[in-house]
Design an enzyme around this catalytic site. Structure first.
Site, PDB file in Angstrom:
ATOM      1  N   CYS A  41       7.414  12.968   3.218  1.00 43.02           N
ATOM      2  CA  CYS A  41       7.193  11.538   3.450  1.00 43.02           C
ATOM      3  C   CYS A  41       7.384  11.164   4.909  1.00 43.02           C
ATOM      4  CB  CYS A  41       8.122  10.711   2.576  1.00 43.02           C
ATOM      5  SG  CYS A  41       7.967   8.924   2.847  1.00 43.02           S
ATOM      6  N   GLY A 181      -7.278  12.813   0.579  1.00 41.29           N
ATOM      7  CA  GLY A 181      -8.567  12.967   1.231  1.00 41.29           C
ATOM      8  C   GLY A 181      -9.238  11.651   1.546  1.00 41.29           C
ATOM      9  N   GLU A 183      -7.894   8.652   1.978  1.00 43.65           N
ATOM     10  CA  GLU A 183      -7.198   7.895   3.025  1.00 43.65           C
ATOM     11  C   GLU A 183      -7.613   8.399   4.409  1.00 43.65           C
ATOM     12  OE1 GLU A 183      -2.974   7.830   2.322  1.00 43.65           O
ATOM     13  OE2 GLU A 183      -3.221   7.050   0.284  1.00 43.65           O
ATOM     14  N   HIS A 440       1.398 -20.029  -4.559  1.00 47.99           N
ATOM     15  CA  HIS A 440       0.040 -20.163  -4.025  1.00 47.99           C
ATOM     16  C   HIS A 440       0.115 -20.297  -2.509  1.00 47.99           C
ATOM     17  CE1 HIS A 440      -4.107 -21.541  -3.574  1.00 47.99           C
ATOM     18  NE2 HIS A 440      -3.634 -22.479  -2.766  1.00 47.99           N
TER      19      HIS A 440
END
Length: 457
Positions: A41, A181, A183, A440
């Site tokens: 990561c 792949g 990305e 909203h």
């Protein structure tokens, strides 16, 4: 031989966090790392790739300046050395933070070297033997390079190579039409490379529903990415400084001529050189360590966490592995992997976020189903941002009134999915989310409306 209360092999996502909990409990810990603290990561996965995705998104938005009422001189000049340096800065910062964190733990010793088991509770590293009643394996995985014709005759890149690349490929061919792949395909197209994606299956990201695969393909092709699915005869050959990529065995078919080839067809666990047999730790046919629902291996006192156990291939599942083990060992809980909801995201733009079952999986379950789907063009926030590609959909059990799965392919979907995920984790009925009042304008505000439209599938 030196004794510890616990030994952790691998300093990826789960390892340092587990070391921290064990340290807080007053236990002595040896954490062994043969390469880079932080694992996939931090060093070659999420951190650098999402940094690159952000750079590519900024470039893409600048090119769309006219849509937002401003002009940017064309062509936009991409400085790939600066793009790569930015990603490298993020990598080094995260890695350094992990190293400093471990160094600050009073009862934790970080040992640099390659660990191998010499017995059920004995690990050798740098010519030294360590022992502990509890051993945790967190060794991660690496990219697969399959045996394809000519592959040993040409240069092949993996995700590790791509995050260090500081130049722009003239033509990047990506072998594999799934998460990693796609990305890289989109980001490098946005940086200015010609890009072709080659996929053996008849559609991209084959684990997803067909409508998701088709929509993702439309998004990528609209940006000028060439996609070759059903490629049943992939092979490679040198062509001067370039690589010829064969995708079709039909007589007279022409290969794709690439300057660079990225292999993105899957990953394998780093378990083949740990001496697991000496500890009695069983692996499956693909090399993944076999674990039970509490992540315990076949050998008493040994656990496997993260990518090497085959129970999840994401940073968040690796971290949850740590949480499960720590809760069971230190907090007297009974946490299990089977309690975890499968959720993940594909970070193309717009992102795809998924939780629970696909429509196809739900239909195979034999339940009476409810289903709803809305285009992102109905989401005010997406319209305001000028990013209306995609849709959101939900499938639910008509009898229990529980959501079984959801997908959001659209701007902000990777965040909005968590409202659904939380309801599923809490085992709440459709109505609990239906009568929520989202803020909203957000992407999340359409979720209750989607639930209102649920109808028999």
């Amino acid at each position: 031989m030196r004794s510890f209360d616990a030994i952790i092999i691998g300093a990826g996502q789960a390892g340092p966090s587990l070391a921290g909990r064990l340290n807080q409990a007053g236990l002595s810990v040896a954490i062994i790392e043969r390469h880079l603290v932080g694992g996939t990561c931090v060093n070659t996965g999420c951190k650098p790739t999402k940094t690159l995705v952000a750079s590519a998104y900024a470039v893409h938005t600048a090119r769309r300046g006219q849509d937002y009422g401003f002009n940017v001189a064309e062509p936009i000049e991409i400085d790939m050395k600066k793009v790569a340096a930015r990603a490298d800065q993020v990598i080094r910062g995260s890695r350094s933070s992990n190293e400093s964190w471990l160094a600050g733990m009073a009862d934790v010793e970080l040992i640099r070297g390659h660990a191998r088991f010499e017995g059920p509770n004995i690990v050798a590293v740098n010519g030294e033997r360590l022992t502990a009643p509890r051993i945790f394996i967190n060794v991660g995985g690496r990219a697969v390079t399959p045996d394809m014709p000519g592959i040993d005759q040409v240069p092949i890149l993996t995700n590790t190579d791509m995050v260090a690349l500081d130049m722009l490929p003239r033509h990047l061919v990506v072998i594999g039409g799934s998460y990693i792949g796609l990305e890289f395909a989109q980001m490098y197209r946005r940086f200015g490379s010609e890009v072709t994606v080659v996929e053996r299956m008849d559609r991209l990201i084959g684990r997803e529903d067909a409508d998701v695969s088709e929509a993702v393909r439309d998004i990528l092709e609209a940006e000028g990415i060439s996609i070759r699915t059903g490629a049943d005869c992939i092979g490679f050959a040198r062509s001067g400084d370039d690589v010829e990529v064969r995708v079709d065995c039909a007589e007279g078919s022409q290969p794709i001529v690439a300057s660079h080839v990225l292999m993105a067809v899957g990953r394998r666990p780093n378990t083949d050189d740990l001496g697991l047999e000496a500890a009695g730790v069983v692996v499956d046919a693909r090399g993944y360590i076999t674990v039970d629902d509490r992540l315990e291996t076949s050998a008493p006192g040994i656990w496997a966490l993260g990518d090497c156990n085959g129970r999840g291939a994401f940073t968040h599942t690796a971290y949850n592995d740590f949480e499960i083990v720590a809760a069971n060992l230190l907090d007297g809980e009974d946490r299990r992997v089977s309690q975890r909801l499968p959720g993940y995201a594909l970070y193309i733009d717009p992102p795809l976020a998924r939780v629970g079952m696909t429509d196809a999986e739900a239909q195979k379950s034999g339940r009476r189903l409810l289903h709803s789907k809305r285009p992102m063009s109905r989401v005010g926030r997406a319209v305001e941002k000028g990013e209306t590609q995609g849709f959101m959909k939900v499938v639910a059990d008509a009898d229990t009134r529980r959501i079984l799965g959801a997908a959001i392919l659209g701007t902000g979907g990777d965040e909005a999915i968590h409202g659904v995920l939380n309801m599923m984790n809490a085992d709440q009925p459709i109505e609990a989310l239906r009568w929520s009042v989202p803020v909203h304008p957000t992407v999340s505000e359409l979720v209750p409306t989607v639930l209102l439209d649920l109808a028999p599938l």
